[in-house]
Design a protein around this motif. Structure first.
Motif, short mmCIF file in Angstrom:
data_model
loop_
_atom_site.label_atom_id
_atom_site.label_comp_id
_atom_site.label_asym_id
_atom_site.label_seq_id
_atom_site.Cartn_x
_atom_site.Cartn_y
_atom_site.Cartn_z
N LEU A 97 -69.64 -51.26 63.85
CA LEU A 97 -70.72 -50.61 64.17
C LEU A 97 -69.50 -49.48 64.75
N VAL A 98 -68.00 -49.36 65.28
CA VAL A 98 -67.09 -48.55 66.69
C VAL A 98 -66.77 -48.20 65.05
N ALA A 99 -65.44 -49.01 64.17
CA ALA A 99 -65.25 -48.62 63.09
C ALA A 99 -66.16 -47.82 62.01
N GLU A 100 -67.14 -48.47 61.59
CA GLU A 100 -67.82 -48.12 60.87
C GLU A 100 -68.01 -46.21 61.15
N ALA A 101 -68.37 -45.84 62.11
CA ALA A 101 -68.29 -44.75 62.79
C ALA A 101 -67.09 -43.74 63.12
N ALA A 102 -66.09 -44.57 63.06
CA ALA A 102 -64.94 -43.44 62.33
C ALA A 102 -64.33 -43.54 61.20
N THR A 103 -64.78 -44.41 60.18
CA THR A 103 -64.29 -44.49 59.12
C THR A 103 -65.37 -43.38 57.95
N LEU A 104 -66.82 -43.34 58.81
CA LEU A 104 -67.42 -42.47 58.16
C LEU A 104 -67.63 -40.83 58.17
N ALA A 105 -66.94 -40.78 59.39
CA ALA A 105 -66.48 -39.64 59.83
C ALA A 105 -64.99 -39.62 59.26
N ARG A 106 -63.38 -40.20 58.82
CA ARG A 106 -62.87 -40.10 58.25
C ARG A 106 -63.00 -39.62 56.21
N LEU A 107 -64.32 -40.30 55.92
CA LEU A 107 -65.08 -40.06 54.58
C LEU A 107 -65.14 -38.66 54.49
N ALA A 108 -66.34 -38.21 55.25
CA ALA A 108 -65.96 -36.75 55.70
C ALA A 108 -65.21 -35.55 55.66
N ARG A 109 -64.34 -36.11 55.95
CA ARG A 109 -62.54 -35.63 56.09
C ARG A 109 -62.31 -35.29 54.77
N ILE A 110 -62.11 -36.62 54.47
CA ILE A 110 -61.06 -36.83 53.44
C ILE A 110 -62.24 -36.33 51.27
N GLY A 111 -63.39 -36.68 52.06
CA GLY A 111 -63.95 -36.23 51.10
C GLY A 111 -64.02 -34.75 50.49
N GLU A 112 -64.43 -33.92 52.03
CA GLU A 112 -63.96 -32.48 51.75
C GLU A 112 -62.94 -31.80 51.32
N ARG A 113 -61.29 -32.83 52.10
CA ARG A 113 -60.26 -31.97 51.30
C ARG A 113 -60.36 -32.90 50.16
N SER A 114 -60.45 -33.62 49.91
CA SER A 114 -60.04 -34.31 48.56
C SER A 114 -60.98 -32.95 46.95
N LEU A 115 -62.18 -32.47 47.72
CA LEU A 115 -63.06 -31.68 46.69
C LEU A 115 -62.42 -30.43 45.88
N THR A 116 -61.87 -30.40 47.88
CA THR A 116 -61.38 -28.77 47.87
C THR A 116 -59.55 -28.65 47.08
N ALA A 117 -59.30 -29.61 46.81
CA ALA A 117 -57.74 -30.09 46.17
C ALA A 117 -57.92 -30.21 44.89
N MET A 118 -59.46 -31.04 44.46
CA MET A 118 -59.19 -30.83 42.93
C MET A 118 -59.86 -28.98 42.50
N TRP A 119 -60.50 -28.98 43.85
CA TRP A 119 -61.15 -27.26 43.23
C TRP A 119 -59.99 -26.53 42.13
N ASP A 120 -59.27 -26.87 43.70
CA ASP A 120 -58.20 -25.64 43.67
C ASP A 120 -56.68 -25.95 42.96
N HIS A 121 -56.82 -26.72 42.14
CA HIS A 121 -56.02 -27.53 41.12
C HIS A 121 -56.48 -27.97 40.28
N ASN A 122 -57.44 -26.86 39.52
CA ASN A 122 -58.16 -26.84 38.24
C ASN A 122 -57.10 -27.07 37.01
N ASP A 123 -55.76 -26.43 37.60
CA ASP A 123 -55.54 -26.11 36.05
C ASP A 123 -54.55 -27.67 36.14
N LEU A 124 -54.71 -28.58 36.60
CA LEU A 124 -54.37 -29.92 35.88
C LEU A 124 -55.05 -30.07 34.86
#
Length: 126
Positions: A97-124
């Motif tokens: 449960l501790v690792a789950e909570a930590a990786t869920l928080a990481r999922l939220a962070r990387i999810g937000e950053r990944s979506l932003t990066a994809m949006w910002d680089h739509n010139d691909l």
């Protein structure tokens, strides 16, 4: 008095530009852009839903949602997001449960950053 240190994890999203190029080659740039935009919208929705499921939902639904999120992320080259979703699945399966909570928080962070990066680089798509 003890000093408190706040950690601000920073991680760059890992993207596979080859997957975008493959989509463009297979579907054409306009159809590929449409697929990517729909996938990004679905990923944003699923990320929110997964956070809610982690607190209130059945564990089986969380597991299924994470697998679906990983597959969608892979489809549009968001390999970092896909990897972290699989890390959360591993924590669920191990019952940590501790690792789950930590990786869920990481999922939220990387999810937000990944979506932003994809949006910002739509010139691909061009």
């Amino acid at each position: 008095m003890k000093e408190v240190t706040y950690l601000a994890p920073m991680e760059r999203p890992s993207m596979n530009a080859d997957q975008i190029e493959t989509l463009c080659a297979d579907l054409g740039p306009h159809a590929a852009e449409d697929v990517i935009c729909r996938a990004m919208e679905e990923l944003a929705h699923r990320l929110c839903a997964l956070q809610e499921m982690a607190v209130h939902g059945p564990r089986e639904d969380l597991h299924k949602g994470l697998r679906a999120l990983s597959a969608i992320a892979d489809q549009i080259g968001m390999v970092g997001l896909s990897d972290v979703a699989r890390d959360v699945i591993n924590c669920l399966e191990l019952g940590d449960l501790v690792a789950e909570a930590a990786t869920l928080a990481r999922l939220a962070r990387i999810g937000e950053r990944s979506l932003t990066a994809m949006w910002d680089h739509n010139d691909l798509l061009g």
